[in-house]
Scaffold this active site. Structure first.
Site, short mmCIF file in Angstrom:
data_model
loop_
_atom_site.label_atom_id
_atom_site.label_comp_id
_atom_site.label_asym_id
_atom_site.label_seq_id
_atom_site.Cartn_x
_atom_site.Cartn_y
_atom_site.Cartn_z
N ALA A 69 1.12 -1.47 -0.09
CA ALA A 69 0.02 -0.27 0.01
C ALA A 69 0.93 1.47 -0.11
CB ALA A 69 -0.86 0.11 1.19
N THR A 70 1.95 1.00 0.76
CA THR A 70 3.11 2.69 0.69
C THR A 70 3.31 2.45 -0.84
OG1 THR A 70 4.35 2.02 2.75
CG2 THR A 70 5.20 2.72 1.62
N GLN A 176 -6.84 -0.26 6.24
CA GLN A 176 -7.37 -0.95 7.51
C GLN A 176 -9.09 -0.71 7.72
OE1 GLN A 176 -5.78 -1.97 9.56
NE2 GLN A 176 -3.85 -1.28 9.47
N SER A 196 -4.07 -3.11 1.34
CA SER A 196 -2.80 -4.34 0.67
C SER A 196 -3.03 -5.90 1.64
CB SER A 196 -2.05 -3.72 2.03
OG SER A 196 -0.36 -3.86 2.52
N GLY A 197 -2.72 -6.63 0.68
CA GLY A 197 -2.67 -7.41 1.22
C GLY A 197 -2.79 -8.57 2.75
N HIS A 198 -1.61 -7.86 3.09
CA HIS A 198 -1.10 -8.90 4.19
C HIS A 198 -1.98 -7.65 5.82
CE1 HIS A 198 1.59 -5.29 6.22
NE2 HIS A 198 1.76 -4.90 4.79
N THR A 234 6.17 -7.49 -14.77
CA THR A 234 5.64 -9.07 -14.23
C THR A 234 4.71 -8.86 -13.48
OG1 THR A 234 7.53 -9.82 -15.58
CG2 THR A 234 5.35 -10.99 -14.82
N CYS A 329 5.81 1.62 11.01
CA CYS A 329 7.14 2.86 10.54
C CYS A 329 7.31 4.40 11.28
CB CYS A 329 6.02 3.82 8.72
SG CYS A 329 5.35 2.56 8.15
N1 PLP Z 1 -1.84 2.85 5.31
C1 PLP Z 1 -2.32 1.76 6.58
C2 PLP Z 1 -3.23 3.19 7.19
C3 PLP Z 1 -0.99 1.42 7.22
O1 PLP Z 1 -1.50 0.73 8.00
C4 PLP Z 1 -0.10 0.95 6.70
C5 PLP Z 1 0.94 -0.20 7.17
O2 PLP Z 1 0.54 -0.13 8.38
C6 PLP Z 1 0.01 1.21 5.54
C7 PLP Z 1 -0.45 2.57 4.52
C8 PLP Z 1 1.58 0.55 4.47
O3 PLP Z 1 0.59 -0.90 4.36
P1 PLP Z 1 1.58 -1.59 3.57
O4 PLP Z 1 2.60 -2.21 4.76
O5 PLP Z 1 1.07 -2.45 2.41
O6 PLP Z 1 2.59 -0.81 2.73
#
Ligand code: PLP
Length: 385
Positions: A69-70, A176, A196-198, A234, A329
């Site tokens: 997601a970043t 979230q 984001s899948g994880h 890819t 982060c």
């Molecule tokens: N945005 C939010 C609200 C998140 O909670 C997170 C991860 O904690 C991210 C973005 C970043 O996700 P990713 O780890 O897939 O880069």
């Protein structure tokens, strides 16, 4: 081990392992190649896109498959920047993958507005209304706060966008929210939605960006032109298929209700053991304070009066209970920008930990976790006082 840091990442569903094997060892073909096998894989990716659009409740648009997601948030924001006299609007509660891009735009000389949060952790809609105008190019506001669980009202934000700046792009960081909070994109004016899948039991390294109008986004890097030229490289076929498998196993409405029940068991057990609600602190006494912002059932904060959150985190880790200090982060940095923004004082922030649940925990596990947390806190408190 009892895992209460699901906002940071979740345990992958066992069912994904077989899917990984199938698409890495048997049907490992490059979806852009021309063999019949490759064409079949390419068709499966198109089906995956349709499937996810349906689960997002979107009636139009595309999904770009990315690594995290970043990456989505950087692509959504930087890919929407245009030269000229435009303005960019962010909530002050955004994750660093949005907030730091906003800061960068500001340093580059763009006009950037940060909309404050209300005490309940949601973006302040009156302040948002006051900064939107016909020069607004982008609005980026998260769906659910990773720090507090506060849920922003996407319909209200959409109405403001439509009234004040219909040409603006509305980006929502839904990391979230997706697969946790029931909603439908078709009820909103959202143009870009990151997930984001994880965060929902898929592997790490696979994520997606919903794009309503692919012509309105610019790619960040050049390459082979995959995914409409917006995200060359890819595709992570196995990751895409595993993420779809996880999505197919989740019923977000049922999980939402189950997680509400889990949170209630957790909080009732804490209260029974002497914790108090945040507003019920007693001067001169020390308790665990439950700081539940009343939004997502998946997230809440606990404030350990007289003990540092980090001390609690390590003490709990030692007895097999894993909690978080906020987004991974920011966890390694002192302070917490988002909790400060909603007016929490520094001592309270230092004493806070983030608890985040998943819908598959048992009642016994949740009950035991709350009892262990109470006991560990009492032990530490006795030692320090
Ligand atoms: N945005 C939010 C609200 C998140 O909670 C997170 C991860 O904690 C991210 C973005 C970043 O996700 P990713 O780890 O897939 O880069």
């Amino acid at each position: 081990m009892i895992y209460l840091d699901n906002a940071s990442t979740t345990k992958m569903f066992d069912e994904c392992v077989e899917v990984h094997k199938e698409f890495s060892c048997t049907r490992f073909f490059n979806p852009s190649a021309l063999s019949g096998e490759s064409l079949q894989v390419s068709k499966l990716i198109a089906d995956a896109e349709k499937f996810i659009l349906e689960r997002l409740g979107a009636s139009e648009g595309n999904i770009l498959f990315t690594g995290c997601a970043t990456e989505n948030n950087n692509l959504a924001i930087s890919g929407s920047v245009r030269s000229g006299n435009w303005e960019y609007v962010f909530s002050a509660g955004e994750h660093p993958s949005v907030f730091n891009v906003a800061r960068k735009l500001e340093l580059q000389g763009f006009m950037v507005h940060y909309v404050p949060l209300a005490k309940n952790g949601q973006v302040d809609l009156e302040c948002l209304a006051s900064v939107l105008n016909d020069r607004t190019r982008l609005i980026s506001i998260m769906h659910v706060s990773n720090e507090t669980g506060a849920i922003n009202d996407l319909k209200a934000i959409s109405a403001l966008k439509n009234a004040k700046c219909p040409r603006a792009v509305l980006h929502v960081d839904g990391v979230q929210g997706f697969m946790k909070i029931p909603f439908a994109l078709r009820d909103t004016a959202v143009d870009l939605y990151s997930f984001s899948g994880h965060k929902f039991h898929s592997p790490k390294g696979i994520a997606g960006l919903y794009v309503k109008n692919k012509g309105a986004l610019k790619s960040l890097f050049e390459g082979g032109g995959q995914q409409f030229g917006l995200r060359s490289g890819t595709e992570n076929v196995s990751g895409i298929m595993q993420m779809c498998k996880a999505i197919s196993l989740i019923d977000e409405k049922a999980n939402f209700a189950r997680t509400q029940a889990i949170k209630k068991i957790f909080n009732d057990t804490l209260l029974h053991a002497g914790a108090r609600k945040f507003g019920d602190a007693v001067p001169g006494e020390k308790h665990i304070l439950i700081n539940d912002f009343g939004g997502s059932p998946y997230i809440e904060n606990l404030l350990f009066q007289g003990v540092k959150g980090e001390t609690m985190l390590h003490a709990l880790d030692a007895v097999g209970v894993i909690v978080g200090l906020g987004s991974a982060c920011s966890a390694k940095k002192a302070g917490n920008r988002v909790l400060e923004e909603i007016g929490m004082d520094k001592d309270d922030i230092i004493s806070s930990v983030r608890i985040s649940f998943n819908a598959y925990m048992t009642d016994e596990e949740v009950h035991a976790a709350a009892e262990i947390i109470s006991k560990v806190y009492e032990d530490i408190l006795q030692r320090v006082s």
